[in-house]
Design an enzyme around this catalytic site. Structure first.
Site, PDB file in Angstrom:
ATOM      1  N   ASN A 202     -14.016  24.398   9.041  1.00  0.00           N
ATOM      2  CA  ASN A 202     -14.644  25.453   8.234  1.00  0.00           C
ATOM      3  C   ASN A 202     -13.648  26.573   7.999  1.00  0.00           C
ATOM      4  OD1 ASN A 202     -14.913  27.477  10.459  1.00  0.00           O
ATOM      5  ND2 ASN A 202     -16.126  25.814  11.330  1.00  0.00           N
ATOM      6  N   ASP A 298     -24.626  22.034  21.197  1.00  0.00           N
ATOM      7  CA  ASP A 298     -24.681  23.482  20.969  1.00  0.00           C
ATOM      8  C   ASP A 298     -24.150  24.136  22.244  1.00  0.00           C
ATOM      9  OD1 ASP A 298     -25.405  26.226  20.850  1.00  0.00           O
ATOM     10  OD2 ASP A 298     -26.804  25.716  19.233  1.00  0.00           O
ATOM     11  N   ILE A 299     -22.918  24.579  22.177  1.00  0.00           N
ATOM     12  CA  ILE A 299     -22.219  25.071  23.377  1.00  0.00           C
ATOM     13  C   ILE A 299     -22.948  26.273  23.969  1.00  0.00           C
ATOM     14  CG2 ILE A 299     -20.058  26.045  24.224  1.00  0.00           C
ATOM     15  CD1 ILE A 299     -18.606  24.559  21.979  1.00  0.00           C
ATOM     16  N   PHE A 315     -22.542  35.131  17.912  1.00  0.00           N
ATOM     17  CA  PHE A 315     -22.482  35.534  16.514  1.00  0.00           C
ATOM     18  C   PHE A 315     -23.464  34.657  15.740  1.00  0.00           C
ATOM     19  CE2 PHE A 315     -19.071  38.556  15.572  1.00  0.00           C
ATOM     20  CZ  PHE A 315     -18.585  38.719  16.861  1.00  0.00           C
ATOM     21  N   LYS A 329     -31.833  32.968  17.032  1.00  0.00           N
ATOM     22  CA  LYS A 329     -30.710  32.389  17.800  1.00  0.00           C
ATOM     23  C   LYS A 329     -30.519  33.141  19.121  1.00  0.00           C
ATOM     24  CE  LYS A 329     -28.295  30.634  13.772  1.00  0.00           C
ATOM     25  NZ  LYS A 329     -27.251  30.820  12.769  1.00  0.00           N
ATOM     26  N   LYS A 333     -30.840  30.854  22.410  1.00  0.00           N
ATOM     27  CA  LYS A 333     -29.614  30.579  23.174  1.00  0.00           C
ATOM     28  C   LYS A 333     -29.501  31.476  24.410  1.00  0.00           C
ATOM     29  CE  LYS A 333     -27.409  28.996  18.938  1.00  0.00           C
ATOM     30  NZ  LYS A 333     -26.211  28.312  18.444  1.00  0.00           N
TER      31      LYS A 333
END
Ligand code: CTP
Length: 398
Positions: A202, A298-299, A315, A329, A333
């Site tokens: 990306n 998903d770390i 972020f 999020k 998370k």
């Protein structure tokens, strides 16, 4: 402290710089060259600093030895902006004005912040002078890259005022609010190989994460930077852990997470990877080619489950419903803070030295940190993060 101002266009920013320094507790004495007066007046600097300004006009000095007196008892001195002319003269011990005479007589640590046209900055004579000054123990603060007043682009801008202030605080021993803290920062994109030569990635440059790592180090933290391929160099004095894929980033983090006090996850992790990777280069044969993708871990979500007492900052890259998506999020998370980025804008974010984020905590309203240089933004984000760290034992006792 002493602030020396020389004749570059960035001199117009120095009243703001003085104001910010005073806010952090500095007593600022200002000395300026004749050429600096083309961009900012001694009266402005006298008004904001609350002290008579040392100018090139010897006759107006209260005491003929002001250039020697001013150095007594200083914690630190900063020359900002420092022109090519000033750097050249200082490198060769020339003392043909009051500022140079003052600087030659200093006994405190000296910082210089060059600011000039990028072609001038790149000139070998200027670079040679910088080398000479560095070898003499003077700290040369690298200029920022970006668009210049003259229309040119490149390295030569005066760094964000917040960056200069943070450096001064550190030099004067005022701001080591992350001292003794272990901080992991991730930055840049991940690359997920398709075959021997191709990959999915990306547009992340890594600038935001690198700026945070640098800011944390300036504030005394022990920093580990885990990063994909970056468009900017890895700063000195931190542990450098280069990785390529999301899986490698997860492994590097899993190994180090338990020992950290804070994680700032600024990396743009690829959500998917090719399900099969060909060792050889895939050849074309005229037919359509589909690449099957499988999800990457998903770390942050995984580390969020092992959070313990650590502070975790994520972020959120969004193109729509910025705040609602970012808040989701944050909760999912198990983060303490999330910095919400509108990645649909071209004036901030990817490929830019600038960013604008909303910082969202678990309680309270989002705080908008308006468009600013990533280096300045990094300090603002850390200002919020520091508040979430448990008080250190020394601070609690003292
Ligand atoms: N992140 C992560 N592992 C992933 C994807 C993202 O740790 N596989 C982290 C990012 O570093 C960032 C946060 O999670 O700090 C949010 O990333 P973002 O790309 O905005 O969101 P995603 O969780 O990937 O969700 P979506 O792509 O659906 O918006």
């Amino acid at each position: 402290m002493l602030l020396g101002v020389t004749g570059g266009i960035a001199a117009y920013k120095t009243p703001d710089l003085v104001r910010l320094l005073i806010k952090k507790g500095f007593d600022v004495r200002v000395a300026m060259t004749k050429n600096a007066e083309q961009f900012v007046t001694p009266v402005s600097l006298r008004s904001v600093s609350g002290h008579r300004v040392l100018t090139a006009d010897w006759d107006t000095q209260e005491d003929p030895f002001d250039h020697l007196n001013v150095g007594a008892g200083l914690s630190v001195a900063l020359i900002a902006p420092a022109t090519a002319n000033f750097l050249g003269k200082l490198a060769h011990g020339v003392a043909d004005d009051l500022l140079l005479t003052t600087v030659l007589a200093l006994e405190c640590p000296l910082y210089v912040a060059p600011a000039m046209n990028p072609r001038m900055y790149a000139n070998p004579a200027v670079q040679e002078n910088i080398k000479t000054l560095t070898a003499r123990g003077i700290t040369v603060i690298p200029p920022s890259a970006g668009a210049m007043a003259c229309g040119d682009e490149g390295e030569g801008r005066l760094p964000a005022l917040e960056t200069l202030v943070a450096l001064m605080e550190k030099a004067a021993g005022l701001n080591a609010d992350l001292s003794g803290k272990k901080i992991i920062v991730t930055a840049g994109p991940t690359e997920e190989p398709i075959d021997a030569v191709r990959f999915i990635s990306n547009r992340s440059s890594g600038r935001m994460g690198v700026a945070i790592a640098e800011a944390a180090r300036e504030r005394g933290a022990e920093v580990t930077l885990i990063h994909g391929p970056l468009a900017v160099p890895v700063p000195d004095n931190m542990t450098d852990v280069p990785v390529r894929t999301a899986k490698e980033m997860l492994d590097a983090l899993t190994e180090r997470f338990a020992a950290c006090d804070m994680l700032v996850m600024a990396a743009a992790v690829s959500d998917f990877r090719p399900a099969r990777v060909s060792d050889a280069k895939v050849k074309k044969n005229g037919a359509e080619l589909s690449i099957a993708l499988e999800p990457n871990p998903d770390i942050l979500e995984r580390l969020g489950r092992m959070k313990g007492g650590r502070v975790i900052i994520g972020f959120a890259a969004e193109t729509e419903n910025l705040l609602a998506n970012a808040r989701e999020k944050l909760m999912k998370k198990n983060l303490d803070l999330i910095c919400a980025n509108d990645v649909s804008r071209s004036d901030i974010g990817f490929d830019s030295a600038y960013n604008e984020v909303h910082i969202i905590g678990r309680a309270g309203e989002p705080v908008l940190l308006g468009r600013m240089e990533k280096r300045a933004l990094a300090h603002r984000i850390l200002d919020e993060a520091v508040k979430l760290l448990p008080p250190s034992r020394a601070a609690a006792q003292g």
